[in-house]
Design a protein around this motif. Structure first.
Motif, PDB file in Angstrom:
ATOM      1  N   VAL A 481       0.836  -1.204   0.000  1.00 18.38           N
ATOM      2  CA  VAL A 481       0.000   0.000   0.000  1.00 18.38           C
ATOM      3  C   VAL A 481       0.875   1.260   0.000  1.00 18.38           C
ATOM      4  N   ARG A 482       1.972   1.221   0.737  1.00 19.50           N
ATOM      5  CA  ARG A 482       2.847   2.392   0.809  1.00 19.50           C
ATOM      6  C   ARG A 482       3.650   2.601  -0.481  1.00 19.50           C
ATOM      7  N   ASN A 483       4.029   1.499  -1.140  1.00 18.92           N
ATOM      8  CA  ASN A 483       5.020   1.618  -2.228  1.00 18.92           C
ATOM      9  C   ASN A 483       4.492   1.278  -3.614  1.00 18.92           C
ATOM     10  N   THR A 484       3.496   0.400  -3.707  1.00 15.36           N
ATOM     11  CA  THR A 484       2.981   0.028  -5.031  1.00 15.36           C
ATOM     12  C   THR A 484       1.451   0.114  -5.038  1.00 15.36           C
ATOM     13  N   LEU A 485       0.781  -0.995  -4.673  1.00 18.48           N
ATOM     14  CA  LEU A 485      -0.674  -1.006  -4.767  1.00 18.48           C
ATOM     15  C   LEU A 485      -1.253  -2.145  -3.929  1.00 18.48           C
ATOM     16  N   GLY A 486      -2.218  -1.819  -3.108  1.00 16.83           N
ATOM     17  CA  GLY A 486      -2.935  -2.827  -2.333  1.00 16.83           C
ATOM     18  C   GLY A 486      -4.425  -2.724  -2.590  1.00 16.83           C
ATOM     19  N   MET A 487      -5.115  -3.854  -2.491  1.00 17.15           N
ATOM     20  CA  MET A 487      -6.568  -3.857  -2.658  1.00 17.15           C
ATOM     21  C   MET A 487      -7.186  -4.648  -1.504  1.00 17.15           C
ATOM     22  N   TYR A 488      -8.202  -4.076  -0.870  1.00 18.09           N
ATOM     23  CA  TYR A 488      -8.873  -4.787   0.211  1.00 18.09           C
ATOM     24  C   TYR A 488     -10.373  -4.538   0.175  1.00 18.09           C
ATOM     25  N   ASP A 489     -11.081  -5.457   0.804  1.00 18.52           N
ATOM     26  CA  ASP A 489     -12.548  -5.497   0.767  1.00 18.52           C
ATOM     27  C   ASP A 489     -13.101  -4.626   1.884  1.00 18.52           C
ATOM     28  N   MET A 490     -13.888  -3.606   1.528  1.00 20.17           N
ATOM     29  CA  MET A 490     -14.536  -2.734   2.508  1.00 20.17           C
ATOM     30  C   MET A 490     -16.052  -2.878   2.488  1.00 20.17           C
ATOM     31  N   SER A 491     -16.555  -3.964   1.922  1.00 21.05           N
ATOM     32  CA  SER A 491     -18.006  -4.104   1.765  1.00 21.05           C
ATOM     33  C   SER A 491     -18.756  -4.127   3.093  1.00 21.05           C
ATOM     34  N   SER A 492     -18.080  -4.554   4.173  1.00 24.17           N
ATOM     35  CA  SER A 492     -18.765  -4.658   5.464  1.00 24.17           C
ATOM     36  C   SER A 492     -19.017  -3.300   6.101  1.00 24.17           C
ATOM     37  N   PHE A 493     -18.331  -2.267   5.662  1.00 23.46           N
ATOM     38  CA  PHE A 493     -18.571  -0.953   6.232  1.00 23.46           C
ATOM     39  C   PHE A 493     -20.013  -0.535   5.959  1.00 23.46           C
ATOM     40  N   GLY A 494     -20.616   0.125   6.940  1.00 27.09           N
ATOM     41  CA  GLY A 494     -22.025   0.481   6.817  1.00 27.09           C
ATOM     42  C   GLY A 494     -22.269   1.518   5.739  1.00 27.09           C
ATOM     43  N   LYS A 495     -23.352   1.349   4.997  1.00 27.51           N
ATOM     44  CA  LYS A 495     -23.745   2.287   3.960  1.00 27.51           C
ATOM     45  C   LYS A 495     -25.219   2.639   4.191  1.00 27.51           C
ATOM     46  N   VAL A 496     -25.481   3.875   4.536  1.00 25.31           N
ATOM     47  CA  VAL A 496     -26.830   4.309   4.888  1.00 25.31           C
ATOM     48  C   VAL A 496     -27.209   5.485   3.998  1.00 25.31           C
ATOM     49  N   ARG A 497     -28.280   5.329   3.252  1.00 28.42           N
ATOM     50  CA  ARG A 497     -28.760   6.416   2.384  1.00 28.42           C
ATOM     51  C   ARG A 497     -29.718   7.296   3.158  1.00 28.42           C
ATOM     52  N   VAL A 498     -29.535   8.616   3.026  1.00 30.49           N
ATOM     53  CA  VAL A 498     -30.436   9.618   3.595  1.00 30.49           C
ATOM     54  C   VAL A 498     -31.026  10.386   2.419  1.00 30.49           C
ATOM     55  N   GLU A 499     -32.338  10.254   2.239  1.00 27.93           N
ATOM     56  CA  GLU A 499     -32.986  10.798   1.043  1.00 27.93           C
ATOM     57  C   GLU A 499     -34.234  11.576   1.418  1.00 27.93           C
ATOM     58  N   GLY A 500     -34.500  12.612   0.667  1.00 27.33           N
ATOM     59  CA  GLY A 500     -35.711  13.382   0.872  1.00 27.33           C
ATOM     60  C   GLY A 500     -35.450  14.871   0.737  1.00 27.33           C
ATOM     61  N   PRO A 501     -36.515  15.674   0.669  1.00 26.47           N
ATOM     62  CA  PRO A 501     -36.349  17.123   0.465  1.00 26.47           C
ATOM     63  C   PRO A 501     -35.578  17.814   1.587  1.00 26.47           C
ATOM     64  N   ASP A 502     -35.567  17.227   2.787  1.00 25.95           N
ATOM     65  CA  ASP A 502     -34.856  17.841   3.914  1.00 25.95           C
ATOM     66  C   ASP A 502     -33.522  17.164   4.221  1.00 25.95           C
ATOM     67  N   ALA A 503     -33.004  16.379   3.278  1.00 25.53           N
ATOM     68  CA  ALA A 503     -31.784  15.621   3.558  1.00 25.53           C
ATOM     69  C   ALA A 503     -30.630  16.537   3.958  1.00 25.53           C
ATOM     70  N   GLU A 504     -30.445  17.633   3.233  1.00 24.79           N
ATOM     71  CA  GLU A 504     -29.340  18.539   3.537  1.00 24.79           C
ATOM     72  C   GLU A 504     -29.518  19.182   4.913  1.00 24.79           C
ATOM     73  N   ALA A 505     -30.717  19.685   5.194  1.00 24.45           N
ATOM     74  CA  ALA A 505     -30.972  20.338   6.477  1.00 24.45           C
ATOM     75  C   ALA A 505     -30.826  19.347   7.640  1.00 24.45           C
ATOM     76  N   PHE A 506     -31.304  18.136   7.435  1.00 25.50           N
ATOM     77  CA  PHE A 506     -31.204  17.122   8.490  1.00 25.50           C
ATOM     78  C   PHE A 506     -29.754  16.794   8.801  1.00 25.50           C
ATOM     79  N   LEU A 507     -28.964  16.548   7.763  1.00 27.49           N
ATOM     80  CA  LEU A 507     -27.569  16.187   7.989  1.00 27.49           C
ATOM     81  C   LEU A 507     -26.783  17.361   8.569  1.00 27.49           C
ATOM     82  N   ASN A 508     -27.139  18.572   8.197  1.00 32.35           N
ATOM     83  CA  ASN A 508     -26.490  19.726   8.808  1.00 32.35           C
ATOM     84  C   ASN A 508     -26.840  19.838  10.296  1.00 32.35           C
ATOM     85  N   HIS A 509     -27.979  19.312  10.681  1.00 36.73           N
ATOM     86  CA  HIS A 509     -28.393  19.338  12.086  1.00 36.73           C
ATOM     87  C   HIS A 509     -27.612  18.331  12.925  1.00 36.73           C
ATOM     88  N   ILE A 510     -27.328  17.153  12.360  1.00 32.50           N
ATOM     89  CA  ILE A 510     -26.673  16.126  13.180  1.00 32.50           C
ATOM     90  C   ILE A 510     -25.173  16.034  12.941  1.00 32.50           C
TER      91      ILE A 510
END
Length: 816
Positions: A481-510
């Motif tokens: 990773v430091r000198n050439t190239l590494g590849m690793y699986d990050m699929s387990s990391f959480g992915k949460v979608r925040v959608e809707g007309p107030d998405a920006e305002a909501f995320l700015n609140h929290i």
């Protein structure tokens, strides 16, 4: 006539063991007037009555130690307060090692204890014998002695807590079965109960599940998941032994045994490696002060070793052979806190045979949390939000509980993986990684490649406190990773979608950072509490005008999503977990751009895709999103693709990557690389009680954005007063010792804190740790004038300290 049960309560506690009684006591102590405790049979009749009553101070983390010490202090005062004798006495405790590895563990625990303010004495085999004359010390390699550890009468401790609660106004009702928990939305509205022929309903503002081994079933009634399972737990009590006087509690974990002197008798208990789960078809309805059938064959190996270790047992008759059930959780940590599924259902259950020593502190912490609406301090180890819904699966619990009981006394090696109930959550690349030598670890049920074995090398862990069998494998991954190239699986990391007309305002609140950014922009941010503590550490990518993707650590996805749901308020947003829907491969290293330009139709230059932005592009015959971020401190991208295309994308990158030096990497590599760069690890380096300014993350908080946000006032105040602590990085001057976490930090020879995380820095050439140093009123120059060292298993090792990252402090490599 029986005392009438109220029709309303501010808090209804279900379960009258030591935990339920402690919660009632502490809520009443905080001034809660309408507290009702319902017990199906009699107080203590589940597991409390037959507990061994060992009370220790030292736990695995500073806050768990704080809770255990509080329990001790409370039990010492209860008798005076209530008139109920608790039998609490500080007789001390000794733990002995029979191997060099176990001695290393005990020595490290002793160092940790210094950092936590607990008095622990390292003792030689001869000193063990002097303090416990009856012990055969053949094979003993060393031990530790804790003078202030003790023991008590479990049932009387619970009854004293119940009496104290009553004295302060709480009401306790025995022989009262909870039959249903009616719900409306995300709240339980009350409790249906039955007492003999009488039945009724209590409306309740809060319901607390303290039902012990019934906790899973009560949780189901409340619409919540409480993963725990009862196991058989064995001990014997000898006849009276002439001349036997008060002795310290003795633990011989290498023989799975503990010994307690009580009234001139010896209690010998066991935490055997392969436990016996109990009550797969449910706990009998009439269970009350019951014991389970004897199984002498199961206990015999423990007794056989014990007779050799404690020769006087050979002459002593057995007065009692006891087998009673106790509940165990999938990770050997109890469940405490607000259930993720509901907004007024609390849990304190699953205490894994340490209920007596934990009850006082757990009851205090939960009561304070309920009263203030925020955790009083970091409880991440035991917060029930860490659990996963699938863990309530009966088959899973049956298989895992066979192991977790025995793990209490197993060697607590770093990186030790659970052996049972594995393979449940698999990423789209699971088999492709296994085929190429992946050695899997498990986190939140996810199977994740931790390191890759070489051809012909055993693809398995060999546990040790020294350099492990995968040390060089991970070093090669790190250097790739430091000198050439590494590849690793990050699929387990959480992915949460925040959608809707107030998405920006909501995320700015929290969020502390500003979410009013253009489409494709990636923002690093924290969710803060009102004290400025860090509740979550995430990246947020703006996908469209009305949709964002929040990426969380795998272990905290559920807790982070729950935080979002609870703070949604009137914002018009939909919050959806999409973690399983996408595979994610991280491509990190100097050659990452060249590989992507070979396999895609996009020009990944700084002009087209600067650091902190996301783009869409074709890859091979598929499509993907490319997020230019890094957690290892190198040029790189996280590649997101639909799960159905994941196999193809992997093949495309892996095959083309051979021309660019691509090496598959695991999570151990990621940890060693991130700690060299000083990147924080949520749950270790940053928690809900660590102020974002003290953590060195104030740059990610934008107090001038137009929106008010949670924690803003606390951030402004701390910026005005200056940090009370500073997160520092420490590089050992000796390249041999290894750091894990909790090692004491010494400033000018005095212990001032402990490492929050540690790993080996393969580029820096020695072990690296992160940790907080108190600095109220001091400048950066002041704190750097001191000399620093780290204590490792009793040895003081000089360390180079830094406030800036020791690797690439200006982040030039990630933006090249």
């Amino acid at each position: 006539m029986a005392k009438p049960i109220p029709t309303h309560a501010r808090a209804v506690i279900i379960g009258g063991g030591v935990i339920g009684c402690s919660v009632a006591y502490h809520l009443a102590k905080l001034g809660w007037k309408d507290v009702v405790l319902l017990e199906r049979k009699q107080l203590t009749s589940g597991t409390t009555w037959h507990a061994a009553g060992l009370i220790a101070q030292l736990r695995a983390t500073a806050n768990m130690t704080k809770l255990a010490r509080y329990s001790q202090e409370l039990y010492g005062e209860l008798e005076t307060e209530t008139g109920v004798a608790t039998g609490f006495k500080r007789c001390g405790s000794i733990t002995v090692a029979l191997t060099e590895e176990r001695r290393e563990e005990l020595w490290r625990q002793a160092s940790m204890a210094r950092a936590f303010g607990v008095d622990v004495e390292r003792i030689t085999p001869g000193e063990v014998k002097a303090r416990y004359e009856h012990l055969n010390i053949e094979g003993v390699t060393g031990g530790v002695y804790l003078e202030k550890d003790g023991q008590g009468d479990p049932a009387n401790i619970a009854l004293a807590l119940a009496k104290g609660a009553r004295q302060m106004g709480a009401q306790v009702f025995e022989q009262t079965l909870v039959t249903a928990l009616p719900k409306q939305g995300r709240r339980v509205t009350g409790v249906d109960w039955q007492r003999g022929e009488e039945s009724g309903h209590i409306t309740a503002d809060n319901v607390i599940n303290c039902a012990g081994m019934w906790g899973r079933e009560v949780g189901k009634m409340a619409g919540t998941s409480v993963p725990l399972h009862a196991c058989e737990h064995f001990y014997i009590v000898t006849e009276a032994i002439e001349g036997l006087t008060q002795m310290p509690v003795l633990r011989v974990p290498d023989e799975c045994a503990y010994y307690k002197e009580d009234a001139g008798k010896i209690l010998l208990g066991a935490f055997e490696p392969n436990a016996k789960p109990w009550a797969m078809e449910g706990i009998p309805k009439d269970f009350e002060f019951d014991q389970l059938p004897e199984d002498f064959d199961h206990f015999e190996p423990i007794l056989e070793a014990a007779v050799t270790r404690m020769p006087m047992l050979a002459e002593a008759g057995i007065h009692t052979f006891f087998n009673g059930p106790e509940s165990f959780t999938p990770d050997d940590a109890y469940h405490l806190g607000l259930a993720p599924e509901m907004d007024n259902v609390w849990v304190a259950a699953g205490f894994n045979s340490i209920g007596i020593q934990s009850a006082g502190g757990a009851g205090m912490a939960l009561a304070q949390w309920m009263d203030a609406g925020e955790k009083p301090f970091d409880l991440g180890d035991v917060d029930i939000a860490r659990t996963q819904p699938f863990q309530s699966n009966k088959t899973y619990l049956f298989e895992r509980s066979k192991e977790t009981l025995g793990l209490l006394y197993a060697d607590h090696f770093p990186f030790r993986q659970k052996a049972t109930a594995r393979g449940i959550r698999r990423t789209p690349f699971h088999q492709q990684l296994l085929d190429r030598g992946a050695v899997m670890g498990e986190l939140a049920g996810w199977e994740r490649a931790n390191w890759f074995a070489d051809t012909g090398q055993k693809a398995d862990y060999e546990y040790t406190w020294k350099r492990p069998n995968w040390f060089e494998n991970s070093a090669r991954e790190h250097h790739a990773v430091r000198n050439t190239l590494g590849m690793y699986d990050m699929s387990s990391f959480g992915k949460v979608r925040v959608e809707g007309p107030d998405a920006e305002a909501f995320l700015n609140h929290i969020c502390g950072n500003d979410m009013s950014v253009g489409n494709g922009k990636i923002v690093y941010t924290q969710f803060l509490n009102n004290s400025g503590g860090i509740e979550a550490d995430v990246t947020v990518t703006r996908l469209t005008e009305t949709s964002y993707l929040v990426v969380t650590p795998a272990a905290t996805r559920r807790a982070d999503q729950t935080w979002m749901e609870r703070h949604k308020g009137n914002h018009m947003v939909v919050i959806t977990d999409v973690t399983p829907g996408e595979g994610v491969l991280a491509l990190m290293g100097p050659n990452s751009r060249a590989l992507l330009q070979q396999v895609t139709d996009f020009d990944f230059t700084n002009d087209a895709n600067p650091f902190g932005t996301m783009v869409h592009a074709d890859i091979g015959m598929a499509q993907a999103r490319f997020h230019r971020v890094t957690y290892v401190g190198e040029l790189g991208w996280e590649v997101y693709m639909p799960s159905d295309m994941a196999g193809h994308v992997f093949e495309t990158l892996y095959e083309a990557g051979q021309d660019h030096g691509l090496k598959l990497c695991g999570m151990h590599m990621m940890d060693s690389a991130r700690i060299e760069k000083g990147y924080r690890h949520f749950g270790h380096d940053i928690t809900c009680e660590d102020h974002v300014v003290d953590a060195g993350l104030g740059f990610a908080v934008k107090t001038k954005k137009p929106n008010d946000f949670i924690g803003k006032e606390a951030v402004l105040k701390r910026r005005e007063t200056g940090p009370e602590f500073r997160m520092m990085q420490f590089l050992l001057t000796d390249p041999e010792p290894l750091l894990y976490h909790n090692e004491p930090i010494l400033r000018d020879g005095k212990v001032v804190g402990y490492l929050s995380s540690g790993s080996y820095g393969h580029t820096l050439g020695a072990a690296v740790g992160l940790g907080y140093v108190p600095c109220a009123g001091e400048s950066r120059d002041d704190i750097m004038k001191s000399t620093y060292s780290i204590e490792v298993a009793g040895e003081i090792i000089e360390a180079k300290a830094s406030l800036a990252p020791l690797y690439d402090p200006k982040s030039e490599r990630v933006k090249v």
